[in-house]
Design an enzyme around this catalytic site. Structure first.
Site, PDB file in Angstrom:
ATOM      1  N   ASN A  40       0.806  -1.211   0.000  1.00 34.98           N
ATOM      2  CA  ASN A  40       0.000   0.000   0.000  1.00 34.98           C
ATOM      3  C   ASN A  40       0.848   1.274   0.000  1.00 34.98           C
ATOM      4  O   ASN A  40       0.375   2.336  -0.386  1.00 34.98           O
ATOM      5  CB  ASN A  40      -0.926   0.010   1.214  1.00 34.98           C
ATOM      6  CG  ASN A  40      -2.316  -0.453   0.855  1.00 34.98           C
ATOM      7  OD1 ASN A  40      -2.981   0.165   0.035  1.00 34.98           O
ATOM      8  ND2 ASN A  40      -2.748  -1.553   1.444  1.00 34.98           N
ATOM      9  N   ASN A  93      -7.847  -9.920   2.900  1.00 33.35           N
ATOM     10  CA  ASN A  93      -8.791  -8.895   2.442  1.00 33.35           C
ATOM     11  C   ASN A  93     -10.147  -9.481   2.033  1.00 33.35           C
ATOM     12  O   ASN A  93     -10.347 -10.691   2.028  1.00 33.35           O
ATOM     13  CB  ASN A  93      -8.182  -8.078   1.298  1.00 33.35           C
ATOM     14  CG  ASN A  93      -7.926  -8.937   0.070  1.00 33.35           C
ATOM     15  OD1 ASN A  93      -8.625  -9.919  -0.171  1.00 33.35           O
ATOM     16  ND2 ASN A  93      -6.928  -8.572  -0.706  1.00 33.35           N
ATOM     17  N   ILE A  94     -11.070  -8.595   1.670  1.00 34.92           N
ATOM     18  CA  ILE A  94     -12.456  -9.029   1.423  1.00 34.92           C
ATOM     19  C   ILE A  94     -12.565 -10.006   0.257  1.00 34.92           C
ATOM     20  O   ILE A  94     -13.450 -10.837   0.232  1.00 34.92           O
ATOM     21  CB  ILE A  94     -13.407  -7.827   1.173  1.00 34.92           C
ATOM     22  CG1 ILE A  94     -12.926  -6.958   0.016  1.00 34.92           C
ATOM     23  CG2 ILE A  94     -13.584  -6.995   2.437  1.00 34.92           C
ATOM     24  CD1 ILE A  94     -13.969  -5.931  -0.432  1.00 34.92           C
ATOM     25  N   CYS A 146      -6.910  -1.041   9.348  1.00 33.66           N
ATOM     26  CA  CYS A 146      -6.571  -1.922   8.239  1.00 33.66           C
ATOM     27  C   CYS A 146      -6.335  -0.985   7.077  1.00 33.66           C
ATOM     28  O   CYS A 146      -5.493  -0.103   7.185  1.00 33.66           O
ATOM     29  CB  CYS A 146      -7.680  -2.923   7.982  1.00 33.66           C
ATOM     30  SG  CYS A 146      -9.336  -2.228   7.961  1.00 33.66           S
ATOM     31  N   SER A 147      -7.081  -1.103   5.990  1.00 34.73           N
ATOM     32  CA  SER A 147      -6.907  -0.131   4.920  1.00 34.73           C
ATOM     33  C   SER A 147      -7.854   1.042   5.142  1.00 34.73           C
ATOM     34  O   SER A 147      -7.433   2.133   5.494  1.00 34.73           O
ATOM     35  CB  SER A 147      -7.166  -0.787   3.568  1.00 34.73           C
ATOM     36  OG  SER A 147      -6.264  -1.860   3.386  1.00 34.73           O
ATOM     37  N   ASP A 148      -9.161   0.780   4.965  1.00 33.64           N
ATOM     38  CA  ASP A 148     -10.109   1.864   5.162  1.00 33.64           C
ATOM     39  C   ASP A 148     -10.676   1.902   6.571  1.00 33.64           C
ATOM     40  O   ASP A 148     -11.395   2.819   6.930  1.00 33.64           O
ATOM     41  CB  ASP A 148     -11.241   1.747   4.139  1.00 33.64           C
ATOM     42  CG  ASP A 148     -10.747   2.109   2.740  1.00 33.64           C
ATOM     43  OD1 ASP A 148      -9.945   3.051   2.632  1.00 33.64           O
ATOM     44  OD2 ASP A 148     -11.132   1.430   1.782  1.00 33.64           O
ATOM     45  N   GLY A 149     -10.393   0.870   7.319  1.00 27.91           N
ATOM     46  CA  GLY A 149     -10.828   0.884   8.713  1.00 27.91           C
ATOM     47  C   GLY A 149     -12.305   0.599   8.889  1.00 27.91           C
ATOM     48  O   GLY A 149     -12.899   1.011   9.874  1.00 27.91           O
ATOM     49  N   TRP A 150     -12.916  -0.093   7.919  1.00 22.30           N
ATOM     50  CA  TRP A 150     -14.331  -0.410   8.137  1.00 22.30           C
ATOM     51  C   TRP A 150     -14.647  -1.898   8.029  1.00 22.30           C
ATOM     52  O   TRP A 150     -15.778  -2.294   8.197  1.00 22.30           O
ATOM     53  CB  TRP A 150     -15.229   0.422   7.235  1.00 22.30           C
ATOM     54  CG  TRP A 150     -14.879   0.409   5.762  1.00 22.30           C
ATOM     55  CD1 TRP A 150     -14.492  -0.652   5.021  1.00 22.30           C
ATOM     56  CD2 TRP A 150     -14.921   1.542   4.869  1.00 22.30           C
ATOM     57  NE1 TRP A 150     -14.278  -0.272   3.740  1.00 22.30           N
ATOM     58  CE2 TRP A 150     -14.540   1.067   3.602  1.00 22.30           C
ATOM     59  CE3 TRP A 150     -15.246   2.889   5.025  1.00 22.30           C
ATOM     60  CZ2 TRP A 150     -14.470   1.905   2.487  1.00 22.30           C
ATOM     61  CZ3 TRP A 150     -15.186   3.711   3.906  1.00 22.30           C
ATOM     62  CH2 TRP A 150     -14.798   3.230   2.660  1.00 22.30           C
ATOM     63  N   ARG A 202     -11.891  -5.146   8.471  1.00 28.14           N
ATOM     64  CA  ARG A 202     -11.079  -5.894   9.447  1.00 28.14           C
ATOM     65  C   ARG A 202     -10.989  -5.163  10.780  1.00 28.14           C
ATOM     66  O   ARG A 202     -10.970  -5.773  11.839  1.00 28.14           O
ATOM     67  CB  ARG A 202      -9.677  -6.103   8.877  1.00 28.14           C
ATOM     68  CG  ARG A 202      -9.692  -7.076   7.734  1.00 28.14           C
ATOM     69  CD  ARG A 202      -8.365  -7.121   7.039  1.00 28.14           C
ATOM     70  NE  ARG A 202      -8.314  -6.204   5.918  1.00 28.14           N
ATOM     71  CZ  ARG A 202      -7.440  -6.296   4.923  1.00 28.14           C
ATOM     72  NH1 ARG A 202      -6.541  -7.247   4.926  1.00 28.14           N
ATOM     73  NH2 ARG A 202      -7.456  -5.433   3.933  1.00 28.14           N
TER      74      ARG A 202
END
Lengths: 556, 567
Positions: free
Chosen positions: A251, A276-277, A339-343, A345
């Site tokens: 990232n 990830n998702i 995490c990445s966007d924080g919504w 993980r």
């Protein structure tokens, strides 16, 4: 409705594969604006099966066979219906209609916006005020001299996807908040998720910093410093990055990444490695396939389970929650999770940590509050993740499924520690997908406000609360040692198993059906009644009615 | 033999014991002829650990001499005095038990450590049965004159009046000469006389001729069991055997033979003198081959599973692949589905069934027992289940002594060991989990039986068959486990508080998702099993409380409350 080509087809055969039904039942199939309804011809039973269109995840047509044409309906709660229609043309119509109906394009097509339970405006408003997050913060002892509520985001200007009410360290001034938000992906600056009164340590959450390889931000550094200072006993904080370290590093090339320990004083970075998702989506598909295998051998099953990777992911999430809980409860150190966007993980890790840290979240009301706080209010993208509308399939992922399953795995390890039972978890899971209520609609608080969902829909929480008798675990005792304090689960691989109750409904039909929970609930109820009777014993005539046998009553 | 000659060091002070679920303790270690005794002398606590040496499956010792460095200059002094007590040396003995517990003893003094290890090695696997602890166990609560065993075949037969028309009790084996592994009395078709039985016995391996093991009251169908017929390569047959089996189906159109071997295994058995019932000689019998794992393969499966459970790896893939690789759950699945098939033949199809594999002492007993639990509610109570085990395992000649000589940890070369009885208990546990209200006993009972089968104070599982037990005077000189399990205090702990009688058959699901690892046994010594035990305790308390309330509030409900207390 315009999308229904044939509202009624007769002589249809329906097989509920997931319930282990072996012989198809014959009946009539109706398509309504909201449901597919099947009514059995058998005059004695006239059994009805209702499937909400929004619960349908896929409609598949299989090659025509002599007996007719087949449609396979797969649902988001993992039920599978096989529908055999005598005429191919009818089948085609049913298929086309269902494909369209199960993929609504606008929110206004959803059930919750057309579903009107028989209540008036006041009652609806009351249903929304059932959930009060301010009360939960108050329960944690907030605000206090360390943490305060900030009005910075009251109009969603600093961060669109955050709630309007947020708690931050007292020393975090608005310029620090705004500056930190600019340095964080999608403006999701560090805010409080849970405050642990015993140790004064806190669980906070945010998104990844926009650090790239060398970027830094004074306000963000000040923000983390403020987090540390808000915990008087400690001289550092943990920053938990729930991603695998490689992903986090990758990232950085995109101008994002993770905190540079040289710039932030007094932080300890810790990577957890939750995937990830996209990985999770395909993993769940594999475990659903395992559940659908017709006659698997033990080897097929265990190999499929291993190959899906599902339990490995569940374990990673539980490990993340456990790491945070231990830091807070045992070391007294505050934790910042992202995490990445924080919504996704981040929501998983924070909410698991809360469950472990605070017995309140192990009660029926507490779990609702927790989901409302860490998921609904903090902008978990429900509508995208759970495919409420026809949209980008790459946005869909079973993120909250995994949280709910973590809670189930814990309840298997600690049978007396949770006030609710498996049924409650399954019911929550269903409602997240069903769009029957407005609670989980949209992707953040602002969206829900703009849609005026509070005026147009109902909240699911009071409905679940009304039904709490059937969601209660009879073994739960608030005063018991298992129920108190911090929960310390064992996360050795052998402690995890496949959640049969969710993924596979088949065994439920093996007679005689026996549920110790039902038996015990009745025992408990009767004991309470008897206790009351005993208290008024003088008034009870001798030889009153004997208590009926609980098992017999509740079976079936 | 004198046990003392094997005990060079009987007492050691200052030993540290580490065991699962407890903090380490320091105290005195003591070795006797049959026990290892550890007593904790720490201030304020008085803990004792008494371990039957027979329960020890394997020991590992490591000694280290802390004086090796300083030994350089004190070398001369030591050899002069000849006292090799190296005060700084110590040793560690790791004890792996048959109940899967692992203990560790830190023993000061190398020589002491080696002596203790040697004593344990010898005394834990004494060959002579008459030296085993059951012959020395004399609890104050029981007398050797107490009744031994729960029932006998004679009593079983006399209670089953409905049998008497077509079946008789034969004592052809009263001196164990016809079949050494059968009890003295057996139930056979009335039309088959003792002379015929002797001939049939010669035609069946180990003399195990077909006998009745279960009579299904609902439709009069039966389960018979035997060993394989000795047809051999030139396909001998035996008229008496055919007549006996014909007499079993008498009137009905056909019967089933469930052979617990694959067709190929059964055909191969001819080369070594065994074989199967041919279609031409047994025209009204339909053979079903269902291969079940046996012997060494089963033992190896157990070893692999225990190893997988003991590994503290954090890797999920590794765990699942090891679990799969052990094949234990596959064996559970096969056993339950074969038993289901057997019960289906009897209960749903309404036909009599003969079960056998090769020797008829292992998988045969496994599936006939499970089928009876599935079909017959009277086997599902605490007494009923123990009586079933007594009849179908102890009296029917499952060779406990050979099969349970060692468990999963042993380094000894495998001989006749095979965890068939453990597999039975696991399968029963699966039934118990799937039908939590249908069985009258608790998981604790299954765990107790799993321990007792391998090492016991009682004589019940001693020996391989009734003949051996008679020769040793087991009945006269030891106490009976089954009786002990039914004493009031034990009964409380071993009964299932949720039990409710049901006449229905309990058909287990054998779908892989429905079968689980038996944590209570395989992960018994890990802390989280404790939370599950707490839950069981909670259930028991709730039901007892409810029973008391019902009793005290409504006199009319007395009967029901008594039921509760008897559960």
């Amino acid at each position: 409705m315009e999308h229904i080509r044939t509202p009624k087809v007769e002589n249809v055969r329906l097989l509920d594969r997931s319930s282990g039904q072996r012989k198809a039942s014959i009946g009539t199939l109706y398509l309504s604006a909201t449901h597919t309804i099947f009514v059995e011809n058998n005059p004695e039973t006239r059994k009805e099966s209702w499937v909400l269109h929004s619960m349908v995840s896929s409609v598949e047509r299989t090659p025509t066979i002599p007996a007719g044409s087949q449609v396979i309906l797969r649902c988001k709660d993992f039920r599978v219906f096989q529908i055999l229609v005598p005429q191919e043309r009818d089948c085609l119509d049913v298929h086309t209609s269902l494909v369209r109906l199960s993929r609504p394009e606008k929110y206004s097509e959803l059930y919750c916006l057309s579903f009107n339970p028989n209540v008036n405006k006041e009652e609806r408003q009351e249903s929304w005020s059932f959930m009060d997050l301010t009360a939960d913060y108050k329960r944690m002892g907030l605000p206090n001299n360390l943490w305060v509520s900030t009005a910075a985001n009251s109009e969603y200007r600093v961060c669109e996807t955050y709630p309007s009410e947020l708690f931050v360290p007292k020393s975090a001034t608005p310029p620090i908040i705004v500056g930190s938000a600019r340095f964080r992906s999608r403006g999701r600056f560090p805010a409080l998720s849970y405050f642990h009164q015993d140790t004064l340590a806190a669980v906070c959450r945010c998104s990844q910093p926009l650090s790239g390889f060398s970027g830094r931000c004074q306000e963000d550094e000040a923000m983390l410093q403020a987090l540390m200072k808000a915990n008087p006993g400690s001289d550092y904080i943990y920053v938990v990055d729930t991603r695998p370290k490689l992903n986090a590093m990758a990232n950085r090339a995109a101008g994002k990444g993770y905190e540079n320990e040289d710039h932030y004083t007094n932080i300890k970075l810790h990577f957890i490695g939750i995937e990830n998702i996209h990985v999770m989506r395909s993993s769940q598909q594999k475990i659903i396939d395992v559940g659908e295998m017709r006659f698997p051998s033990m080897t097929d099953f265990l190999y499929g389970l291993e190959n899906s990777g599902w339990l490995k992911h569940i374990k990673a999430i539980l490990d993340a929650g456990l790491f945070i809980a231990r830091a807070v409860a045992d070391e007294g150190i505050s934790v910042l999770v992202h995490c990445s966007d924080g919504w996704d993980r981040t929501a998983q890790a924070c909410s698991v940590a809360s469950i472990l840290l605070d017995p309140y979240y192990r009660t029926i009301r507490g779990l609702m509050v927790l989901i409302e706080r860490d998921w609904v209010s903090f902008g978990h993208k429900f509508s995208h993740r759970y495919g409420h509308l026809d949209g980008d399939p790459k946005e869909v992922s079973p993120v909250i499924d995994q949280f709910v399953e973590c809670v189930w795995q814990l309840s298997e390890q600690f049978p007396c520690a949770f006030e609710f039972n498996e049924r409650f978890l399954v019911a929550i899971h269903t409602h997240i997908y069903s769009c029957q209520y407005g609670t989980f609609l949209g992707n953040c608080q602002k969206e829900r406000r703009d849609m005026r969902l509070g005026e147009r829909t109902h909240s699911v929480w009071p409905e679940l609360w009304k039904e709490r008798a059937q969601y209660t675990n009879p073994l739960y005792r608030a005063e018991q040692s298992q129920s108190q304090g911090v929960l310390r689960p064992n996360t050795t691989p052998y402690c995890f198993k496949m959640w049969k109750g969710l993924y596979n409904h088949a065994e439920k039909s093996t007679p005689p059906r026996q549920s110790p929970a039902d038996f015990l609930s009745t025992v408990r109820e009767e004991s309470q009644q008897l206790e009351e009777e005993l208290a008024n014993q003088q008034e009870v005539p001798p030889g009153g009615t004997p208590p009926p046998s609980p098992g017999l009553q509740t079976r079936g | 033999m004198e046990f003392s000659e094997h005990i060079k060091t009987a007492n050691v002070e200052d030993v540290v014991l580490r065991q699962p679920l407890h903090p380490p303790g320091r105290g005195t270690l003591c070795i006797t002829g049959h026990h290892l005794l550890f007593s904790d002398r720490e201030e304020g606590s008085c803990r004792q650990v008494l371990l039957l040496l027979r329960n020890i499956d394997a020991i590992e010792k490591s000694v280290e001499n802390l004086l090796t460095c300083s030994g350089l200059f004190s070398n001369a002094g030591l050899s002069q005095s000849g006292v090799c007590r190296l005060s700084g040396s110590s040793g560690t003995i790791t004890i792996k038990c048959k109940d899967l517990r692992v203990l560790q003893l830190d023993i000061p003094g190398m020589e002491e450590c080696l002596n203790i290890a040697r004593s344990i090695e010898t005394l834990s696997c004494l060959d002579s049965m008459s030296e085993l602890y059951p012959f020395f166990y004399r609890p104050s609560s029981a007398s050797l004159r107490d009744q031994w065993g729960l029932s006998s075949l004679e009593r079983h037969y006399s209670q089953m009046k409905e049998l008497h028309d077509r079946w008789r009790l034969s004592t052809v084996n009263r001196d164990f000469s016809v079949c050494p592994s059968y009890p003295q009395a057996v139930i056979v078709p009335k039309s088959t006389d003792d002379d015929m039985l002797e001939k049939v016995a010669k035609f069946r391996q180990g003399g195990r001729f077909p006998v009745l093991c279960y009579y299904h009251k609902k439709n009069g169908m039966v389960i018979m069991r035997s060993s394989q017929p000795l047809t051999g390569a030139n396909r001998k047959h035996c008229r008496e055997d055919e007549q006996l089996l014909q007499a079993v189906i008498d009137g009905s159109d056909k019967g089933y033979i469930i052979d617990t071997r694959s067709s190929q295994q059964a055909l191969q058995a001819r080369m070594t003198g065994g074989g199967l019932e041919s279609k031409s000689c047994y025209s009204s019998w339909k053979r079903l081959q269902r291969q079940m794992e046996r012997g060494k393969a089963l033992q190896e499966s157990l070893i692999k599973l225990v190893e997988a459970c003991g590994e503290e790896s954090n890797n999920m893939d590794r765990w699942l692949s090891k679990l799969e690789n052990s094949k234990w759950l596959s064996h559970v699945q096969t056993a339950l589905s074969t038993a289901g098939l057997l019960a289906e033949c009897v209960e749903r199809d309404g036909h009599s069934v003969l079960v056998h594999g090769s020797e008829g002492t292992d998988s045969t007993l496994l599936i006939s027992t499970l089928a009876q639990l599935i079909m017959d509610p009277s086997c599902r109570t605490l007494e009923g289940f123990l009586t079933l085990l007594e009849r179908e395992w102890v009296q029917a000649g499952h060779p406990f002594q050979q099969r349970c000589a060692h468990s999963a940890h042993s380094h000894a070369r495998l001989q006749q060991e095979s965890p068939v009885f453990l597999l039975l208990l696991d399968c029963v546990w699966q039934l118990w989990r799937q039908f939590p209200l249908a069985l009258g006993f608790s998981e604790a009972l299954l765990l107790r039986l799993a321990t007792e089968a391998y090492a016991s104070d009682y004589g019940t599982f001693l020996g391989n068959n009734q003949q051996e037990r008679c020769a040793l005077g087991v009945k006269e000189n030891t106490h009976c486990l089954f009786q002990a399990l039914l004493r009031p205090r034990e009964r409380d702990c071993y009964s299932n508080p949720l039990y409710e009688h049901t006449e229905l058959a309990i058909w287990p699901s054998v779908y892989p998702q429905s079968l689980q690892l038996w944590r209570g046994f395989f992960l018994r010594w890990t802390p989280q099993t404790h939370h599950l035990e707490e839950a069981q305790e909670e259930i028991r308390n709730m039901v007892i409380e409810w029973g008391k309330l019902a009793l005290s509030s409504c006199p009319a409900s007395t009967r029901r409350s008594e039921d509760v207390q008897n559960m």
